[in-house]
Scaffold this motif. Sequence first.
Motif: not given
Length: 935
Positions: A888-906
């Motif tokens: 959908a071109g929602q780059w900021e939201k995608a960046g926040r989700i990727m941050t959450e993925i990294e946090k879950q893995l950590e």
Amino acid sequence: MKFKVYHYHDYQPKKKLNKKKAYWLAAAGLFLMIFVIGDFLFSLLAEYIWMDSLGYSDVFITILSARILLFAAGFLLFSCTLFLTLLGIRRAYLHHFFPEELPFIFRQRKLFMISSLVMASLYGLLGSSVVQGLGWERFLTYQNQVSFQVRDPIFGHDISFYVYSLPFWNFVVSSLLGLVIVILIIQGTAYGLAKLLWRDRGARVQFTLSVMLLGVLLGTKHFLGRYDTLLSDTINGFQQKSVVYGASYTDVVINIPSAYLLGVTPVMAAVAILVGLYRKNWRLIAAVPILYVLVLIGVQLAAWGVQQFVVTPNEFEREKPYLEHSLTYTRQAYGLDNIRQYVNTGSGALSEELLERNSLTLNNVRINDPRPLLDVYNQMQTIRTYYQFNDVDVDRYLIDGEYQQVFIGARELNTENLPAQAQTWMNRTLRYTHGYGIAASHVNHVTPQGQPEFLVKNLPPEGSLNVTRPQIYFGEQNYSSVIVNTKVDEFDYPEGDSNVTYRYTADSGIPMTRFHRFVYAWEEKSPRIFISGLITEESQLLRKRNIMERIKSIAPFLQYDQDPYIVVRNDGTLVWIVDAYTTTRYYPYAEPVRTGFNYIRNPVKVVVDAYTGEVHFYVVDREDPLWQTYANIFPGLFEEKIPEDIRAHFRYPVNLFTYQADIFRTYHMSDLEVFYNREDMWAFPTEKYYDQDILMEPYYITMQLPDEEQEEFILIQPFTPNNRQNMIAWLAARNDGEQYGELLLYRFPKQRTVYGPQQIENRINQDPYISQQLNLWSQGGSRTIRGNLLVIPIEDTLLYVEPVYIESDSHTSLPEVGKIIVAYQDYIVMEDTFEEAIDRLLEMEAGDVRADGQQSGQDEQTPLIVTAEALVDQLADLFNAYRDAMSAGQWEKAGRIMTEIEKQLETWQQQQVINQTAPGEEAEPVDGEEADAEG
């Protein structure tokens, strides 16, 4: 007895002034005065034609008649007094000086007369302008006053005496005092320089008459001043304050009796000055003013002494009856004397049964904040740069048979935002004439992208509210006048690459006859109105299109709320509703608010049609004596029959409620000693907005009041104790049906703690999981906005709801509702939706173990990953959301989700380190029991 002629020692004959030049100067002054008067008369004519087109010519004539009467009286009084004074001065000078010793203008009788007439006329215009400008309302209300049916406790006068009569007489005395002082200055200067007071009987007579009049007026002012003690908390000229607003012990013992002495003293002083002048006794003349000043100082010192040595040592006992007066009359003045009070324990348990009983309340919990929402409306629904939403308001509508709270805003036209090449007279006056439609959204729903879910949107408007006439010719913008039904079609709204045009269909403007065109070309300073060939006899002028300017011009004696709101009627037309107040600062014993008045009511709702500009003043409180007085003055102005679809959208005004709540913080106390010591002062709570703590403002919610059978539209304000943050009570104003305007107070028991808004904000900041998430979202070019924290009473239970917005630092970004924080008792959760937060709270209340393995009810919300399967499921959901956001071109939201993925893995990695125990080692015992830690 002959007087010795007084000669100037260094007199040199002055160069004669050119007569022709002097006459030209006098003529220029007269011409300027005529031009100013002519321009004023043209403005009056333009105003009358406009008021007549609206059907309010009677109001205009009533106000104008009063102004003309006062103008004429003031002009004659001020101009004639000055003219006669100047004639008397010239006569005295001619009698005691040789002609060659006199100024040129004194020797030329005609020139002197003309100049004196001009000066007197200008002074008369100045004085009469002040008199008619400030005095017409006092004059009319004095003539038509209505009793309050309440008497003051000191003098026994009806309150109407203080509201109407006292201001009128004070105004008359002050106006005359100003006139006499100016005349005395002129006479004293003219006669004193030439020492004519000793030598000319006429000069003495003039001056002594002025001095006597000054003495009488000063005495009258002192006599009236005794009533002012009921309207002030100042005890003496040293600005010493009393604990009582209104007459205090010192006022009753010293200041009121001394007013009689002070009333006589100036008259006696004037008589003494008169005697001194005729006996040529300078000592007597000088001693009298000094004696008057000494009396004034003596009275002030006596008041200071009584306050300091009699009242202060035993203040409560001395002021006790006057504290009672202040408490009673302040409550009356703000309509706080009939508040129904209840006890709300705030300790009710959250359960599914309670939520089912209050489902409509939950369905209308506001998870959007109107402050960031205005930016969203202006970016998503303006469509074109020349449209603008000035405000987003909260209202309620029956949609699909359900009572729903909504946000609504009007899409107005701002011609200042037109391209520079389009800023022509024709475009601004004939073509771009109106805004178009509204936008409305749910208060409790957002899209998956965190944006408001619109009920009405786009051009033409489409959605759940049927808007049949979307054109907005009258609104909140600073509109200039426009002319409709010309040879130029009006711009209506954009459609693709073209524009749809429109023709005005109402007959509510000013017909553009040749006479009207001339009048308004002069008034608007726009000759094109008169000469343009694009304007025909079928054209109409729409004037004063800013609704606040419009209603203030019709009824300038009312005070108006600064927050008009747009309403969609049942027939699909749009109207504006504005709350009108009656106020005064002359209510005895009532403490004023910051703006100065100490009495306020909201007896009138003003409704302005957004298309036709028609204005209706509907009465909602017939008991208000101030309104009754205005109804006597303007019998055709107010209407009592209110259409039901308009009445259904009346709101108790926030400004009025704020004033009442502010006063009630102190005046809720009924025990006099507690009131005297201010032991139980309340305060407005604070909340977090952006990164600042701000005062919590009243807010509208839909809720079912305790002991009521159905939900209502309610305006509420929580209170906290002074200097503490727990909640002590909340005040509610009802908005619907026959209960409109009823005030209710719900107190919490003092023996238990009920969280206040700031305490909830602090707990949000202290929650490890929530604060961590907020900090993460505030990084990488984004920021979080903490929206309104709403306290939602549900029976004996309290919910706290706060939306969290996420916004890019970019100026063009849209604030998105990212999460919803909901608190209940000791529990705080943050979820994607309000429904999920409620479900989570129910689980925690039931003591269930959450799916993430953490015991419900713990403040710590950091998820503990228990199994690899749980991790895989969560990562799968997050990755799907990430992919959708990227698509959908929602780059900021995608960046926040990727941050959450990294946090879950950590977090998973940290979990593994903690859970891995070396072979043969034992884990720490839990609660005293042996616990084996198997690797």
